[in-house]
Design a protein around this motif. Structure first.
Motif, PDB file in Angstrom:
ATOM      1  N   LEU A  38      -1.073  -1.278   4.809  1.00 30.30           N
ATOM      2  CA  LEU A  38      -0.458  -2.591   5.014  1.00 30.30           C
ATOM      3  C   LEU A  38       1.053  -2.418   5.010  1.00 30.30           C
ATOM      4  O   LEU A  38       1.604  -1.670   4.198  1.00 30.30           O
ATOM      5  N   THR A  95       0.874  -2.299  -5.559  1.00 30.22           N
ATOM      6  CA  THR A  95      -0.283  -1.526  -6.020  1.00 30.22           C
ATOM      7  C   THR A  95       0.069  -0.703  -7.256  1.00 30.22           C
ATOM      8  O   THR A  95      -0.708  -0.640  -8.218  1.00 30.22           O
ATOM      9  N   PRO A 120      -7.570  -2.675   0.441  1.00 33.88           N
ATOM     10  CA  PRO A 120      -6.119  -2.746   0.253  1.00 33.88           C
ATOM     11  C   PRO A 120      -5.742  -3.410  -1.076  1.00 33.88           C
ATOM     12  O   PRO A 120      -6.409  -4.339  -1.536  1.00 33.88           O
ATOM     13  N   SER A 137       0.853  -1.192   0.000  1.00 31.51           N
ATOM     14  CA  SER A 137       0.000   0.000   0.000  1.00 31.51           C
ATOM     15  C   SER A 137       0.881   1.232   0.000  1.00 31.51           C
ATOM     16  O   SER A 137       2.030   1.191   0.447  1.00 31.51           O
ATOM     17  N   ALA A 196      -3.031   5.423   1.479  1.00 30.16           N
ATOM     18  CA  ALA A 196      -4.042   4.385   1.671  1.00 30.16           C
ATOM     19  C   ALA A 196      -4.740   4.547   3.020  1.00 30.16           C
ATOM     20  O   ALA A 196      -4.100   4.845   4.041  1.00 30.16           O
TER      21      ALA A 196
END
Length: 425
Positions: A60, A124, A255, A52, A56
């Protein structure tokens, strides 16, 4: 009991069993290749996977794994999956679809672990970039599926991309409205498809030749117009207002996948809707039934009153409009202006996605996502400074395309009447 019935009962039933070895052979080659790479080019250290970013809502932590041991353990699991597919082939069984999917995920993980030794993989960001690069491929693949399902091979996807991107840039700049620019891109794609349909359906010219000629024609035309019209009027004609990102509440905060799927511009959400509508329409509606009938057996469709060439003409136009949306993505989302040959051959990769997806809308969309991921992976590997030569990095998306089509889709059959003109009577 009749004589015919007795004769039929006396003939033993023959069961033909086919041993499918394409999947195990492909997995064996990939497994051996990864093992050789890790053996002859070992990399030590830790590989860090960032799940992440700082913005975010649900953060995480980073996941760090030892590079070499993790890569070799994953290769061992890949070897077990490969043996599993060989056992299925020996028993004349079709391997479960989950096996190649799990294999592909683990193979990518092993390769990224080796590549990122001493570095960082933004998971991501990698997936978000892959999604961005996949959007035009998915729209192009949907246009290709509709065209070939109705019996016309749409080789002109590249031209539809280019004219769509050009029209979106010009009209979007004049109106300062991205939605009107998007409509202009659809019209641009339809114009290219009109020419393709006219020559291939009415004048019976070879569809592949017409498509290739159209790609060259549109490339030259847009390059000429760019130099003559746009280059000297950038502010007025080549500065379109772009689509901004729309975050869906709650879903966008999931997430890893939330930002990738639910924090995107309007065209990406339109892509989701297009895949669903085309898949539903193709298999669940009267339109889809007629379209598939014309693409498989136009003579039979004609006998029940379907106007074959008219249906082909309008559906090729629909395919061009959908591909034009893919072209709009270049100038209304990706790059806020038009440049020469900015589609860079992605229309041909979209055509490969049609074949790899077996002329199915959902599978073709997934194939587009795969090729987009391969393209973005090339960019990440360059940043990570892996020991792989830069020339191979540039080849990676096209190598994946060739392996996918030749390795997995080489023996499948497309629509029976695709590429064949229909002459009534």
């Amino acid at each position: 009991m009749s004589v015919a019935t007795l004769a039929a009962s006396a003939v033993p039933h023959l069961v033909v069993r086919v041993r499918r070895i394409k999947l195990p052979v492909t997995l064996t080659i990939v497994t051996v290749g990864l093992a050789a790479l890790f053996l002859f080019a070992p990399r030590d250290g830790q590989s860090v996977f960032r799940l992440s970013d700082d913005a975010a809502v649900i953060a995480l932590g980073d996941v760090a794994v030892p590079s070499a041991p993790t890569a070799w353990i994953t290769v061992a699991i890949l070897a077990l999956l490969t043996v599993w597919t060989w056992l299925d082939a020996a028993a004349y069984r079709r391997s479960n679809l989950a096996v190649p999917i799990v294999y592909a995920i683990l193979a990518v993980f092993a390769f990224l672990t080796w590549s990122a030794a001493g570095g960082l993989v933004p998971v991501t960001g990698l997936l978000f970039g892959a999604m961005s690069l996949s959007v035009p491929l998915v729209f192009g693949a949907l246009g290709g599926v509709i065209g070939e399902r109705v019996g016309v091979v749409n080789v002109a996807i590249e031209g539809q991309f280019l004219l769509g991107a050009f029209a979106a840039a010009v009209i979007g700049s004049i109106t300062q409205n991205p939605f009107i620019g998007l409509l202009g891109a659809m019209v641009g794609g339809v114009l290219v498809s009109f020419v393709l349909a006219a020559f291939s359906i009415k004048y019976l010219v070879d569809q592949v030749i017409v498509g290739v000629v159209l790609n060259v024609l549109v490339t030259g035309l847009t390059s000429f117009l760019y130099g003559v019209v746009l280059a000297n009027n950038e502010a007025a004609l080549n500065s379109p207002v772009t689509f901004s990102r729309w975050k869906i509440p709650v879903l966008g905060d999931i997430p890893v996948l939330g930002p990738v799927l639910f924090d995107q511009p309007f065209i990406v959400y339109l892509m989701y809707a297009a895949v669903i509508l085309v898949a539903w329409g193709l298999y669940r509606t009267r339109w889809g039934l007629r379209l598939r009938a014309v693409g498989e057996h136009p003579q039979a469709a004609d006998t029940v009153g379907i106007r074959v060439n008219t249906l082909r003409f309008w559906n090729v136009s629909l395919a061009g409009a959908i591909a034009g949306i893919g072209g709009a993505y270049f100038t209304l989302v990706s790059v806020p202006h038009f440049t020469k040959e900015m589609t860079a051959g992605l229309g041909f990769i979209a055509l490969a996605a049609v074949i790899f997806g077996r002329w199915d809308p959902v599978r073709a969309a997934l194939a587009g996502l795969l090729f987009g991921f391969a393209t973005n992976l090339q960019n990440l590997l360059t940043v990570l400074k892996t020991p792989i030569p830069s020339e191979f990095m540039l080849m990676l998306p096209y190598v994946v395309t060739i392996l996918a089509v030749a390795g997995f889709a080489g023996q499948i059959r497309g629509p029976a009447a695709a590429g064949k003109p229909y002459i009534k009577g």
